[in-house]
Design a protein around this motif. Structure first.
Motif, short mmCIF file in Angstrom:
data_model
loop_
_atom_site.label_atom_id
_atom_site.label_comp_id
_atom_site.label_asym_id
_atom_site.label_seq_id
_atom_site.Cartn_x
_atom_site.Cartn_y
_atom_site.Cartn_z
N ASP A 66 64.35 39.90 30.12
CA ASP A 66 63.71 38.90 31.16
C ASP A 66 64.99 37.80 31.59
O ASP A 66 64.84 36.87 32.29
N ARG A 258 60.97 38.37 42.44
CA ARG A 258 60.18 38.81 41.17
C ARG A 258 58.93 38.03 41.35
O ARG A 258 58.10 37.90 40.53
N LEU A 300 52.30 41.78 27.90
CA LEU A 300 52.37 42.98 28.91
C LEU A 300 50.99 43.03 29.79
O LEU A 300 51.01 43.52 30.79
N SER A 308 59.44 41.72 30.76
CA SER A 308 59.95 42.85 30.53
C SER A 308 60.65 43.46 29.09
O SER A 308 61.44 42.40 28.74
N THR A 309 60.21 44.39 28.56
CA THR A 309 60.82 44.57 27.36
C THR A 309 62.29 45.39 27.29
O THR A 309 62.82 45.59 26.18
#
Length: 499
Positions: A66, A258, A300, A308-309
């Motif tokens: 992230d 984003r 999530l 985000s992972t």
């Protein structure tokens, strides 16, 4: 031979006076030089003996990928990228629990949360909190003469006896628990009471304007740094963001590609920049250890409002890598080599003993903690290894996985999996219940935990299982019905006596 009286030599007054003046000048000059050298030496000694400042920035639900230097896309994080270029990135940094309160308890005590009895995300109906006899980083440093402040989300108990000012922080401003625990919760409207904004021990506002939270915390952090003067300080900034519901100030709204999530991260990056500027303006950069990390992976199910992972499996609320592996950056000029990366296993529980090491604090050996100082890793000591031979993954009271530096073994357990369509615009969706069998993963070759190799490595499975059994004796395991002997209970709210 007989000696007579000594012969007297008479020196004219002017010559004698000049000679004495010269001698006095030499002596005086020597004294001044010696005195100046002594002053410079003592000043240098004082500077070298001064304990370092500690700045700990802790985000909420920030995923591994992230921020820019860990792979974020759609927005820029120039201040965090700069922090990484001037310090060290950790690419295998683990939280001790993938849920808010438990993760914070681990961070501040250096213990697995099971040891201190904080297992989940405490809310306004909970009557427990961090035990008074637990030693927190803030108390350790306050006892050394540090000025201490916390600006942000606390989440270790909302009753006054549990708040920061009763736990080593002289100054506190923020929310006592998660920012979704209010009447406007997206899936449980009016299930929570009004959300308190607390200054010190007093609630100063209910349901505050959350668009201002990041700015408020930053402004107070900057002022605190400027007000500390020559005293060493510990500044803890546990941001509410990017935990849902997402809020951002007007100055960052619509600034990224984003959407709202990117805007929120851009504001957190701005906050890091403002704190860095304050350190520079006060001459504290070279004597400050700055640490930036997160409490767990992304939530999530919130889709476009989640992080985000970076490809790691699952997220918050699970013991898969997406829930436990988070970004971490550390900067300490003259100690941490700029632009370095560490790929060794380390954890938030290691920050307590690491900070103690750098601040010259002694930890009472009779009170067990689980963290180990990562000073050798931070200083790139040749041959330095992970701080942990084994690392344990609990969910609640259940020991669901264990790993060493390379291999990770999952025991059979149920978990929530993002197998459906994620939510949008702040509404969650997408979780289903899943199960895993006994599964071994080689994190070097398969960091995303896709291929079970347990059948191919029975000796590794046996070794990790034996390590888990030892931990079950210490901290217990609800999956096997084992009771631990090393658990210290949390405190419970006690109603103040009426006068």
């Amino acid at each position: 031979m007989v000696y007579g009286a000594p012969k007297v030599i008479r020196i004219p007054f002017k010559i004698a006076h000049a000679a004495m003046t010269f001698v006095a000048f030499v002596l005086a000059t020597t004294f001044v030089i010696s005195s100046t050298a002594a002053t410079e030496e003592s000043a240098a000694d004082a500077a070298s003996k001064r304990r370092p400042n500690i700045v700990l920035i802790f985000c909420d639900d920030l995923g591994y990928a992230d921020i820019g230097c860990f792979g974020a896309k759609g927005y820029e994080t120039p201040n965090l990228n700069k922090l990484a270029s001037e310090g060290m990135k950790f690419t295998d940094f683990q939280v001790a629990a993938a849920v808010c309160s438990a993760s914070r308890a681990a961070l501040l005590t250096g213990c697995y949360p099971q040891r201190v009895g904080i297992l989940s995300a405490l809310g306004p109906s909970d009557s427990i909190g961090i035990a008074k006899n637990e030693l927190l980083i803030s108390e350790l440093l306050q006892n050394l003469g540090y000025k201490t402040a916390c600006f942000g989300k606390w989440h270790l108990g909302h009753h006054e006896q549990f708040l920061p000012q009763q736990n080593g922080f002289a100054t506190y401003f923020g929310l006592p628990y998660s920012n979704d625990m209010w009447p406007k919760h997206p899936t449980a409207k009016n299930a929570y009471p009004p959300l308190p904004l607390i200054d010190g021990n007093k609630t100063i506002e209910l349901n505050p304007d959350q668009t201002k939270l990041t700015t408020w915390y930053t402004e107070k952090a900057v002022k605190f740094i400027h007000d500390c003067g020559e005293k060493p300080f510990f500044l803890y900034v546990p941001h509410n963001m990017p935990h849902v519901p997402l809020f951002v100030s007007e100055k960052f709204a619509g600034k990224t590609k984003r959407g709202l999530f990117g805007d929120v991260i851009a504001e957190i990056d701005w906050s890091v920049g403002e704190i860095t500027k304050a350190l520079e303006a006060t001459g504290n950069v070279d004597n400050t250890l700055v640490i930036f990390t997160s409490d767990n992976g992304p939530w999530l199910s919130y889709g476009d409002h989640a992080g985000s992972t970076g490809g790691f499996r699952e997220g918050k609320g699970t013991v898969w890598e997406g829930g436990h592996r988070v970004p971490m950056i550390a900067k300490y000029p003259g100690t941490i080599q700029p632009g370095t990366t560490c790929d060794k296993l380390a954890s938030t529980i290691d920050l307590f003993p690491t900070i103690a090491h750098y601040c010259g604090a002694t930890i009472d050996p009779s009170r067990k903690i689980d963290g180990v100082s990562i000073q050798p890793l931070l200083e790139s000591v040749e041959g330095a290894k992970s701080s942990h031979e084994f690392f344990y993954y609990y969910w609640g009271n259940g020991l669901e996985a264990v790993r060493d530096e390379r291999f990770k073994l999952h025991f059979p357990h149920a978990f929530r999996s993002l197998t459906g369509t994620p939510g949008t615009d702040g509404m969650p969706n997408g979780y289903t219940q899943a199960k895993t069998e006994l599964a071994l993963f080689d994190l070097d070759a398969d960091p995303f935990e896709q291929t079970n190799i347990a059948a191919d490595h029975p000796e590794v499975t046996a070794r990790l299982t034996a390590a888990a059994e030892s931990m079950r004796s210490d901290l217990g395991d609800s999956l096997t019905g084992k009771k631990g002997t090393g658990i210290r209970p949390p405190d419970r709210f006690t109603q103040p006596k009426a006068n």
